[in-house]
Design a protein around this motif. Structure first.
Motif: not given
Ligand SMILES: Nc1ncnc2c1ncn2[C@@H]1O[C@H](COP(=O)(O)OP(=O)(O)OP(=O)(O)O)[C@@H](O)[C@H]1O
Ligand SMILES: [Mg+2]
Lengths: 439, 268
Positions: A49-59
């Protein structure tokens, strides 16, 4: 995983009390400090979940920074018809004084607090971007520090990302934007601010000076720190915990006693970095929120990874009609408000109220946004010795310096009212630590 | 027209003050119809003055006096040549939007609508000004620097600042870009305020207080969304003191520009 921690919850809360982990609120015009209730059961976010969240947040934060750079210079996104001019020029957060100013290293939002909720089906939705002075990072930091102290064995087996490096992330970001290698300070409005505890805590942990407005002055368009004996030391970066309108009485609100006079001039000339930059309010306006996924496509040419809650802008006729017809099942928000004030659920309104609000939507369409209600998940909290389920959101912190980094932790806020969806601390909610799993 | 101006503000404090930061907007605006031949800003106590332009192009001078003092004086003096008071500067869309001091209420909206629409922009502004002459009265002391257009309008009286704010609010309400101007005027002993509106091609000045178009007897200092963007002086100091403020302004016409005179001013 954390059962042993629970037996220590009283010890932790006592430590919190001793540390002065408090939260100040204004109620009926008077300032009250109250304990920000801590719940010992952590929120656990899986690594995937975090890996996806992290990518999305940076973007998302990269796109927001690109938007701010664009709005205060070329305004391509307006010229290309993606964002209507109205949403910029009539936004309270848009500061014409910032036109043409590119802050140190081109970064506007150094510290972004993105508020998310997770729906029952696991999808994460962004509810709001906070790009001015998002607060709250110190709470999970101190919670972790104390729970570690109270129950070290809890963390032995659990593969939880360490969250102690937040202060270091802040420090590295400040070093990166610092102008002329000057002093780095956190500027606090003073001890009667609701987040004073956080200001002093972060200053200590990041190893920067905690400055009060009187400690700083501007001469020759440069900012100086006044020492004990009135000697002056050049300041290169200010992490200010004071909102734009109170930051400089010469340029903004003239009655402000908290600001540093002529700070804006020093900033405009590029002689000091201000964290976060001035004028960011134009990008975290509730109306502009609607356009953030479009910004991702426009500036980064990427598909947005994170979703917005389905949102309607009464400004557009089609949306307005939808809102007027469906208000009873929507959330409606006043774009000028924050802290949970001005957030209203249609299902809680009686006929009379519904009609009143509809009239407001008709007469002042630009003032509102409406959203579908996200039925976000409940988390377990301890109420006395009982486990109960309550609504909770997550504020993720993104730090933009040399790179954009997401802090592998965050502030989980929950409501203590079983019927409420509003988790804001100013509405009496509490918080939890957020555990991001390393594997 | 060639105008010679001397503007001076003297602030005396009842007790000593220190750490005094200030921001001045007292140097005439430089554009295609205002040519500064000579200009000098001086302050007492003497300190480092730094100059910049604000976001609207007005000239700012800022400074800091660390030491104790019981008086502060600033003076702006010079010679300027004024042309036809029109500018082909592009319209910043911001001047279409209401600002803090010019947000209209129902009464202003209704008044703006009553003027009608079937005419040129300039005609509209003249009618608006005629309307104000009939419905608004000049009275000093009735309002203050924080008074909004709506407040002044419902009061029915005020000063040049209020005339300008109401006129701007009404212009913007019907889609005319308008902005606030602060400046000097021949025959006035203090700063004056008027408006500029955009007629589709150019920015034109209009003085609603005196109900007439702005001509070459007006010196523009600053413009902005409303008064808040144009303050001639803002200051902040340490110390609790009462302030006594004395303002003098002299604007006179020079028939021509004698060389000696230029020199003299330079050496002052
Ligand atoms: N679409 C929605 N569905 C369900 N709950 C919502 C929705 N929008 C908001 N809420 C609830 O209301 C709270 C406040 O909403 P939001 O963050 O948009 O407003 P705010 O007043 O700006 O708060 P903040 O202090 O975070 O700036 C959210 O944290 C959430 O708990
Ligand atoms: Mg929120």
């Amino acid at each position: 995983m954390y059962t042993r921690l629970l037996t220590q919850k009283d010890a932790v809360n006592k430590w919190m009390e001793r540390y002065g982990v408090r939260f100040g609120i204004y109620k009926n015009g008077t300032f009250k400090e109250q304990i920000f209730p801590f719940d010992a059961i952590p929120r656990v976010i899986s690594n995937s979940d975090w890996t996806e969240l992290e990518k999305g947040l940076k973007q998302r934060v990269d796109a927001l920074n690109a938007f701010l750079r664009d709005i205060y210079t070329e305004k391509r996104i307006i010229k290309d018809g993606v964002v209507p001019e109205d949403f910029v020029y009539s936004s309270k957060g848009y500061l014409p004084q910032c036109e043409g100013i590119t802050p140190s290293k081109g970064i506007f939002s150094h510290i972004s607090g993105i508020d998310l909720v997770q729906a029952e089906d696991g999808t994460w939705y962004v509810l709001e971007d906070n790009l001015r002075i998002p607060s709250g990072a110190s709470y999970p930091m101190i919670a972790r520090q104390l729970t570690r102290k109270a129950s070290p064995e809890t963390f032995d087996g659990a593969k939880v990302f360490d969250n102690r490096d937040y202060a270091r992330m802040i420090r590295e970001m400040m070093d990166h934007v610092n102008v002329d290698n000057g002093l780095e300070v956190i500027l606090t409005p003073g001890r009667y601010n609701s987040a004073f505890f956080e200001h002093s805590y972060l200053a200590e942990k990041a190893g920067v000076v905690l400055a009060f407005p009187d400690d700083l002055f501007v001469d020759g368009d440069k900012v100086y720190y006044k020492g004990l004996f009135n000697e002056r030391e050049r300041v290169g970066a200010i992490y200010r915990r004071l909102s734009d309108e109170y930051l400089d009485p010469m340029t903004f609100e003239r009655s402000s006693l908290l600001g540093v006079p002529n700070l804006f001039q020093a900033y405009a000339k590029g002689n000091v970095a201000i964290v976060n930059a001035l004028g960011n309010g134009v990008a975290d306006d509730k109306g502009i929120y609607y356009f953030v996924p479009k910004m991702v496509e426009y500036y980064l040419n990427e598909k947005p990874i994170l979703k917005n809650a389905p949102t309607y802008l009464p400004f557009y006729e089609k949306d307005r009609n939808y809102v007027l017809e469906n208000l009873h099942k929507l959330v409606i928000k006043d774009v000028a408000e924050a802290g949970g004030y001005g957030v209203m659920f249609g299902r809680d309104m009686d006929e009379k109220r519904l009609e009143e609000v509809k009239e407001l939507v008709r007469t002042q369409p630009r003032r509102w946004i409406a959203q579908e209600v996200i039925n976000f998940i409940d988390l377990e909290i301890m109420e006395g010795d009982e486990r109960v389920m309550r609504k909770a959101d997550l504020r993720a912190f993104v730090v933009s310096g040399k790179e954009t980094k997401v802090w592998p932790s965050g502030l989980t806020r929950f409501t203590r009212d079983p019927k409420s969806f509003v988790v804001n601390s100013s509405q009496g909610g509490g918080f939890k630590d957020t555990w991001v799993m390393a594997e | 027209m060639i105008l010679k101006y001397t503007y001076r503000t003297l602030i005396t404090f009842s007790t000593q003050v220190s750490s005094h930061t200030f921001m001045l907007r007292c140097t005439p605006y430089a554009n295609e119809y205002q040519r500064l031949i000579e200009h000098k800003t001086s302050v007492i106590p003497n300190c480092l003055l730094t100059r910049s332009n604000d976001t609207f192009g007005s000239i700012l001078e800022t400074g800091y006096v660390a030491d104790m003092h019981d008086a502060f004086m600033f003076e702006s003096t010079g010679i300027i040549e004024i042309g036809n008071n029109r500018s082909i500067e592009k319209v910043n869309p911001l001047f279409h939007y209401h600002s803090e001091l010019t947000t209209p209420d129902m009464a202003i909206r209704d008044a703006a609508r009553l003027i009608g629409m079937d005419m040129s922009v300039t005609e509209w502004v003249m009618r608006l000004s005629d309307y104000l002459q009939g419905h608004f009265q000049y009275e000093s002391g009735a309002t203050n620097v924080k008074t909004t257009a709506s407040e002044a309008f419902s009061l029915g009286k005020g000063v040049c600042q209020d005339y300008a704010h109401i006129a701007i609010a009404m212009c913007r309400e019907v889609g005319i870009a308008a902005r606030y101007v602060n400046g000097f005027m021949i025959g006035e002993g203090a700063t004056h305020a008027w408006i500029e509106y955009h007629d589709g091609e150019r920015w034109l000045g209009f003085d609603p207080t005196n109900n007439r178009p702005v001509d070459d007897t007006y010196i523009k200092i600053a413009h902005g969304r409303d008064f808040n963007d144009c303050s001639i002086n803002r200051g902040r100091f340490n110390g609790i003191a009462e302030q006594n403020i004395k303002v003098t302004l002299m604007v006179e016409q020079l028939k021509k520009l004698p060389k000696e005179q230029t020199k003299q001013i330079k050496n002052q």
